[in-house]
Motif scaffolding. Structure first.
Motif, mmCIF file in Angstrom:
data_model
loop_
_atom_site.group_PDB
_atom_site.id
_atom_site.type_symbol
_atom_site.label_atom_id
_atom_site.label_comp_id
_atom_site.label_asym_id
_atom_site.label_seq_id
_atom_site.Cartn_x
_atom_site.Cartn_y
_atom_site.Cartn_z
ATOM 1 N N MET A 136 0.845 -1.192 0.000
ATOM 2 C CA MET A 136 0.000 0.000 0.000
ATOM 3 C C MET A 136 0.883 1.246 0.000
ATOM 4 S SD MET A 136 -2.896 1.191 2.779
ATOM 5 C CE MET A 136 -3.907 -0.248 2.478
ATOM 6 N N THR A 137 0.754 2.069 -1.038
ATOM 7 C CA THR A 137 1.524 3.303 -1.121
ATOM 8 C C THR A 137 1.004 4.323 -0.126
ATOM 9 O OG1 THR A 137 1.899 2.921 -3.483
ATOM 10 C CG2 THR A 137 2.310 5.137 -2.665
ATOM 11 N N ARG A 138 1.905 4.972 0.593
ATOM 12 C CA ARG A 138 1.521 6.010 1.547
ATOM 13 C C ARG A 138 1.660 7.364 0.866
ATOM 14 N NH1 ARG A 138 5.849 4.156 5.854
ATOM 15 N NH2 ARG A 138 6.931 4.106 3.857
ATOM 16 N N VAL A 139 0.532 7.984 0.569
ATOM 17 C CA VAL A 139 0.488 9.234 -0.185
ATOM 18 C C VAL A 139 0.153 10.390 0.753
ATOM 19 C CG1 VAL A 139 -0.644 10.496 -2.057
ATOM 20 C CG2 VAL A 139 -0.227 8.029 -2.286
ATOM 21 N N ALA B 148 -6.721 8.811 -4.744
ATOM 22 C CA ALA B 148 -5.661 7.898 -4.314
ATOM 23 C C ALA B 148 -6.174 6.895 -3.292
ATOM 24 C CB ALA B 148 -4.484 8.696 -3.740
ATOM 25 N N ALA C 197 -4.435 3.452 -1.830
ATOM 26 C CA ALA C 197 -3.331 4.099 -1.122
ATOM 27 C C ALA C 197 -3.755 4.471 0.298
ATOM 28 C CB ALA C 197 -2.886 5.352 -1.868
ATOM 29 N N VAL D 69 -3.733 7.398 2.619
ATOM 30 C CA VAL D 69 -3.639 8.823 2.286
ATOM 31 C C VAL D 69 -3.768 9.696 3.528
ATOM 32 C CG1 VAL D 69 -4.630 10.696 0.924
ATOM 33 C CG2 VAL D 69 -4.597 8.373 -0.002
ATOM 34 N N CYS E 28 5.713 9.162 4.704
ATOM 35 C CA CYS E 28 5.009 8.852 3.456
ATOM 36 C C CYS E 28 5.964 8.265 2.415
ATOM 37 C CB CYS E 28 4.329 10.108 2.906
ATOM 38 S SG CYS E 28 5.465 11.315 2.190
ATOM 39 N N ALA F 172 -0.909 7.031 -6.308
ATOM 40 C CA ALA F 172 -1.238 5.719 -5.740
ATOM 41 C C ALA F 172 -0.418 4.604 -6.377
ATOM 42 C CB ALA F 172 -2.727 5.435 -5.906
#
Length: 305
Positions: free
Chosen positions: A1-4, A48, A53, A55, A131, A253
């Protein structure tokens, strides 16, 4: 999971639908009116988040009904709202949007968004440290955007800037941008090159620009300056508001997948977003996007066979 981490505006969109755009001095009867959550920062954060993501949004709203409603709505999307400040001296920002034949005209009144300052970002510096990517736009003060870029650089995080509304960007800020995401007009204004061909501008910033062209998709230059084209996806548009914000949120994302893959997925997400009303209303969830891309690949395969 991308941290945006998104740094940007939060507005309430006030939307009127008409059959024609009013001329100067003309009064028209509209067909429908509705309010929708908006603002480029909030829109891109929602896009996102819906695409998987994690967020966090840094922003500013007024201490009023719109502000409370918008914060609650963002939290309901799973967005971390702890760094959204409620200002007592300004109203929550609004965007007055006229929709006509699937096109739009927009007037933005920034309100509390203009009070988002570098001190708000300093208070949230832990969010920059934790992030994976920082995403910003130009609906908050330029000094705040520059400080966001500086904090991203300080913590070694990529910084994506959607230069909208169009504005000339200082050289010091350009040097700190990992990826610029303008449309054709915004690209020329941002770089202070109104007479240059967009192909020349893209090639001069290898790997540093993704330029959107609406239904025409997106163009970007790879690491050696060769221009690549990500074609648009064919859909029937209902409301184009928020398509660019969906594209940007999706880019962030999917940042971890590389530029070409992220641009492909972002273009598909942007196309899906125009099939429903409201800047955030049409933003797809990850399952919808995956199904859309899967169906498209299957269709392409069957066409070739």
């Amino acid at each position: 999971m991308t941290r945006v981490l998104v740094v940007g505006s939060i507005n309430m969109d006030l939307v009127v639908e008409t059959q024609t755009f009013p001329r100067l001095g003309e009064t028209l009867l509209g067909e429908r009116f509705a309010t929708y959550p908006g603002g480029k920062g909030a829109n891109q954060a929602v896009a996102a988040a819906r695409l998987g993501a994690a967020v966090t949004l840094i922003g500013c709203v007024g201490n009023d009904a719109f502000g409370a409603q918008l914060k609650a709505g963002l939290a309901a999307q799973g967005i971390d709202t702890r760094w959204i400040r409620e200002a007592a001296t300004a109203a929550t920002g609004i965007a007055a949007i006229t929709l006509c034949q699937a096109d739009n005209a927009i007037v933005v009144v920034p309100g509390a968004n203009q009070l988002l300052g570098p001190a708000d970002l300093d208070a949230a510096e832990a969010a920059f440290a934790s992030c994976d990517v920082v995403l910003a736009q130009l609906e908050v003060p330029l000094a705040t955007v520059q400080h966001a870029a500086a904090l991203a650089s300080k913590h070694g995080k990529p910084f994506i800037l959607n230069p909208a509304p169009a504005s000339a960007l200082p050289a010091a800020l350009l040097d700190q941008i990992t990826l610029l995401t303008p449309n054709e007009y915004e690209l020329a204004v941002a770089l202070g090159e109104p007479d240059a061909e967009w192909q020349t501008l893209l090639a001069a910033l290898p790997g540093g620009v993704v330029m959107t062209k609406g239904a025409g998709g997106a163009y970007f230059s790879d690491a050696d300056g060769t221009i690549q084209h990500q074609p648009g996806f064919k859909v029937t548009p209902v409301d184009t508001t928020g398509a660019g914000d969906t594209f940007n949120g999706a880019l962030a994302a999917f940042w971890h997948l590389g530029l070409a893959e992220a641009a492909w997925r972002a273009s598909a997400a942007g196309a899906l977003s125009v099939t429903k009303a409201g800047a955030q209303g049409g933003m797809p969830r990850l399952t919808e996007l995956d199904a859309f891309l899967r169906d498209g690949l299957q269709h392409a395969a069957s066409t070739r066979s």
